[in-house]
Scaffold this motif. Structure first.
Motif, mmCIF file in Angstrom:
data_model
loop_
_atom_site.group_PDB
_atom_site.id
_atom_site.type_symbol
_atom_site.label_atom_id
_atom_site.label_comp_id
_atom_site.label_asym_id
_atom_site.label_seq_id
_atom_site.Cartn_x
_atom_site.Cartn_y
_atom_site.Cartn_z
ATOM 1 N N LEU A 32 3.603 1.654 32.677
ATOM 2 C CA LEU A 32 3.574 0.763 31.525
ATOM 3 C C LEU A 32 2.256 0.889 30.768
ATOM 4 N N SER A 33 1.188 1.234 31.490
ATOM 5 C CA SER A 33 -0.126 1.326 30.841
ATOM 6 C C SER A 33 -0.174 2.439 29.794
ATOM 7 N N PHE A 34 0.667 3.456 29.902
ATOM 8 C CA PHE A 34 0.701 4.486 28.862
ATOM 9 C C PHE A 34 1.088 3.865 27.519
ATOM 10 N N VAL A 35 1.991 2.901 27.573
ATOM 11 C CA VAL A 35 2.353 2.174 26.350
ATOM 12 C C VAL A 35 1.195 1.271 25.937
ATOM 13 N N SER A 57 -4.598 1.835 20.884
ATOM 14 C CA SER A 57 -5.081 2.826 19.911
ATOM 15 C C SER A 57 -4.726 2.435 18.477
ATOM 16 N N GLY A 58 -3.669 1.634 18.322
ATOM 17 C CA GLY A 58 -3.239 1.215 16.995
ATOM 18 C C GLY A 58 -2.432 2.246 16.236
ATOM 19 N N ASP A 59 -2.114 3.381 16.853
ATOM 20 C CA ASP A 59 -1.365 4.455 16.199
ATOM 21 C C ASP A 59 0.135 4.193 16.368
ATOM 22 N N ASP A 60 0.806 3.802 15.270
ATOM 23 C CA ASP A 60 2.223 3.438 15.336
ATOM 24 C C ASP A 60 3.102 4.558 15.871
ATOM 25 N N HIS A 61 2.803 5.795 15.484
ATOM 26 C CA HIS A 61 3.591 6.930 15.967
ATOM 27 C C HIS A 61 3.418 7.096 17.477
ATOM 28 N N GLU A 62 2.187 6.998 17.955
ATOM 29 C CA GLU A 62 1.921 7.120 19.389
ATOM 30 C C GLU A 62 2.581 5.976 20.165
ATOM 31 N N ILE A 63 2.572 4.789 19.594
ATOM 32 C CA ILE A 63 3.224 3.641 20.246
ATOM 33 C C ILE A 63 4.721 3.912 20.390
ATOM 34 N N THR A 82 9.373 5.352 23.768
ATOM 35 C CA THR A 82 10.541 6.222 23.945
ATOM 36 C C THR A 82 10.462 6.971 25.273
ATOM 37 N N ARG A 83 9.268 7.450 25.628
ATOM 38 C CA ARG A 83 9.095 8.182 26.889
ATOM 39 C C ARG A 83 9.221 7.274 28.102
ATOM 40 N N MET A 84 8.653 6.084 28.044
ATOM 41 C CA MET A 84 8.530 5.258 29.238
ATOM 42 C C MET A 84 9.680 4.269 29.445
ATOM 43 N N ALA A 85 10.339 3.824 28.399
ATOM 44 C CA ALA A 85 11.381 2.803 28.538
ATOM 45 C C ALA A 85 12.490 3.208 29.515
ATOM 46 N N PRO A 86 13.019 4.437 29.454
ATOM 47 C CA PRO A 86 14.056 4.798 30.431
ATOM 48 C C PRO A 86 13.555 4.773 31.877
#
Length: 128
Positions: free
Chosen positions: A27-30, A36-42, A47-51
């Protein structure tokens, strides 16, 4: 449901990041992306971590919390339940829940990687 409505629903759910048996390090990756405040990175990190978070134990607490929210008359909960059942971890509502939990984790950990689920290396037992 709009992103704002999904975020409001996520905020209204009775979910505590410390009471759910999910990997805080995952979860910490999110959390880091949010910090960072970067909407694309968020968006990418969710998308990567939710599944993975759903598979490791988030699904049932979310279902239970949504049912309780329905009993409490929370706005948009029926639409949220339908969407989560149909679209799983990539539903707008599930993504908002992951974002909320990651925000909660970041606020509680205050940058302390151990509180975010990371382990020291080498392990403490090897240091003694």
């Amino acid at each position: 449901m709009t992103d704002a409505e999904a975020a409001a629903l996520a905020a209204a759910l009775e979910l505590d990041v410390d009471d759910i048996a999910i990997c805080h390090a995952c979860l910490s990756f999110v959390s880091f992306a949010i910090d960072s405040g970067d909407d694309h990175e968020i968006a990418c990190s969710i998308t990567r971590m939710a599944p993975d978070l759903r598979a490791e134990g988030l699904a049932e607490p979310v279902r239970r919390s949504l049912r309780r929210a329905r009993e409490r008359g929370i706005a948009n909960v029926d639409e949220g339940i339908t969407s989560v059942e149909k679209n799983g971890p990539l539903s707008r509502e599930a993504r908002a829940i992951v974002r909320r939990l990651a925000t909660d984790l970041s606020a509680r950990a205050q940058g302390d990687l151990l509180r975010m689920g990371f382990e020291p290396w080498p392990p403490r037992s090897k240091l003694v």
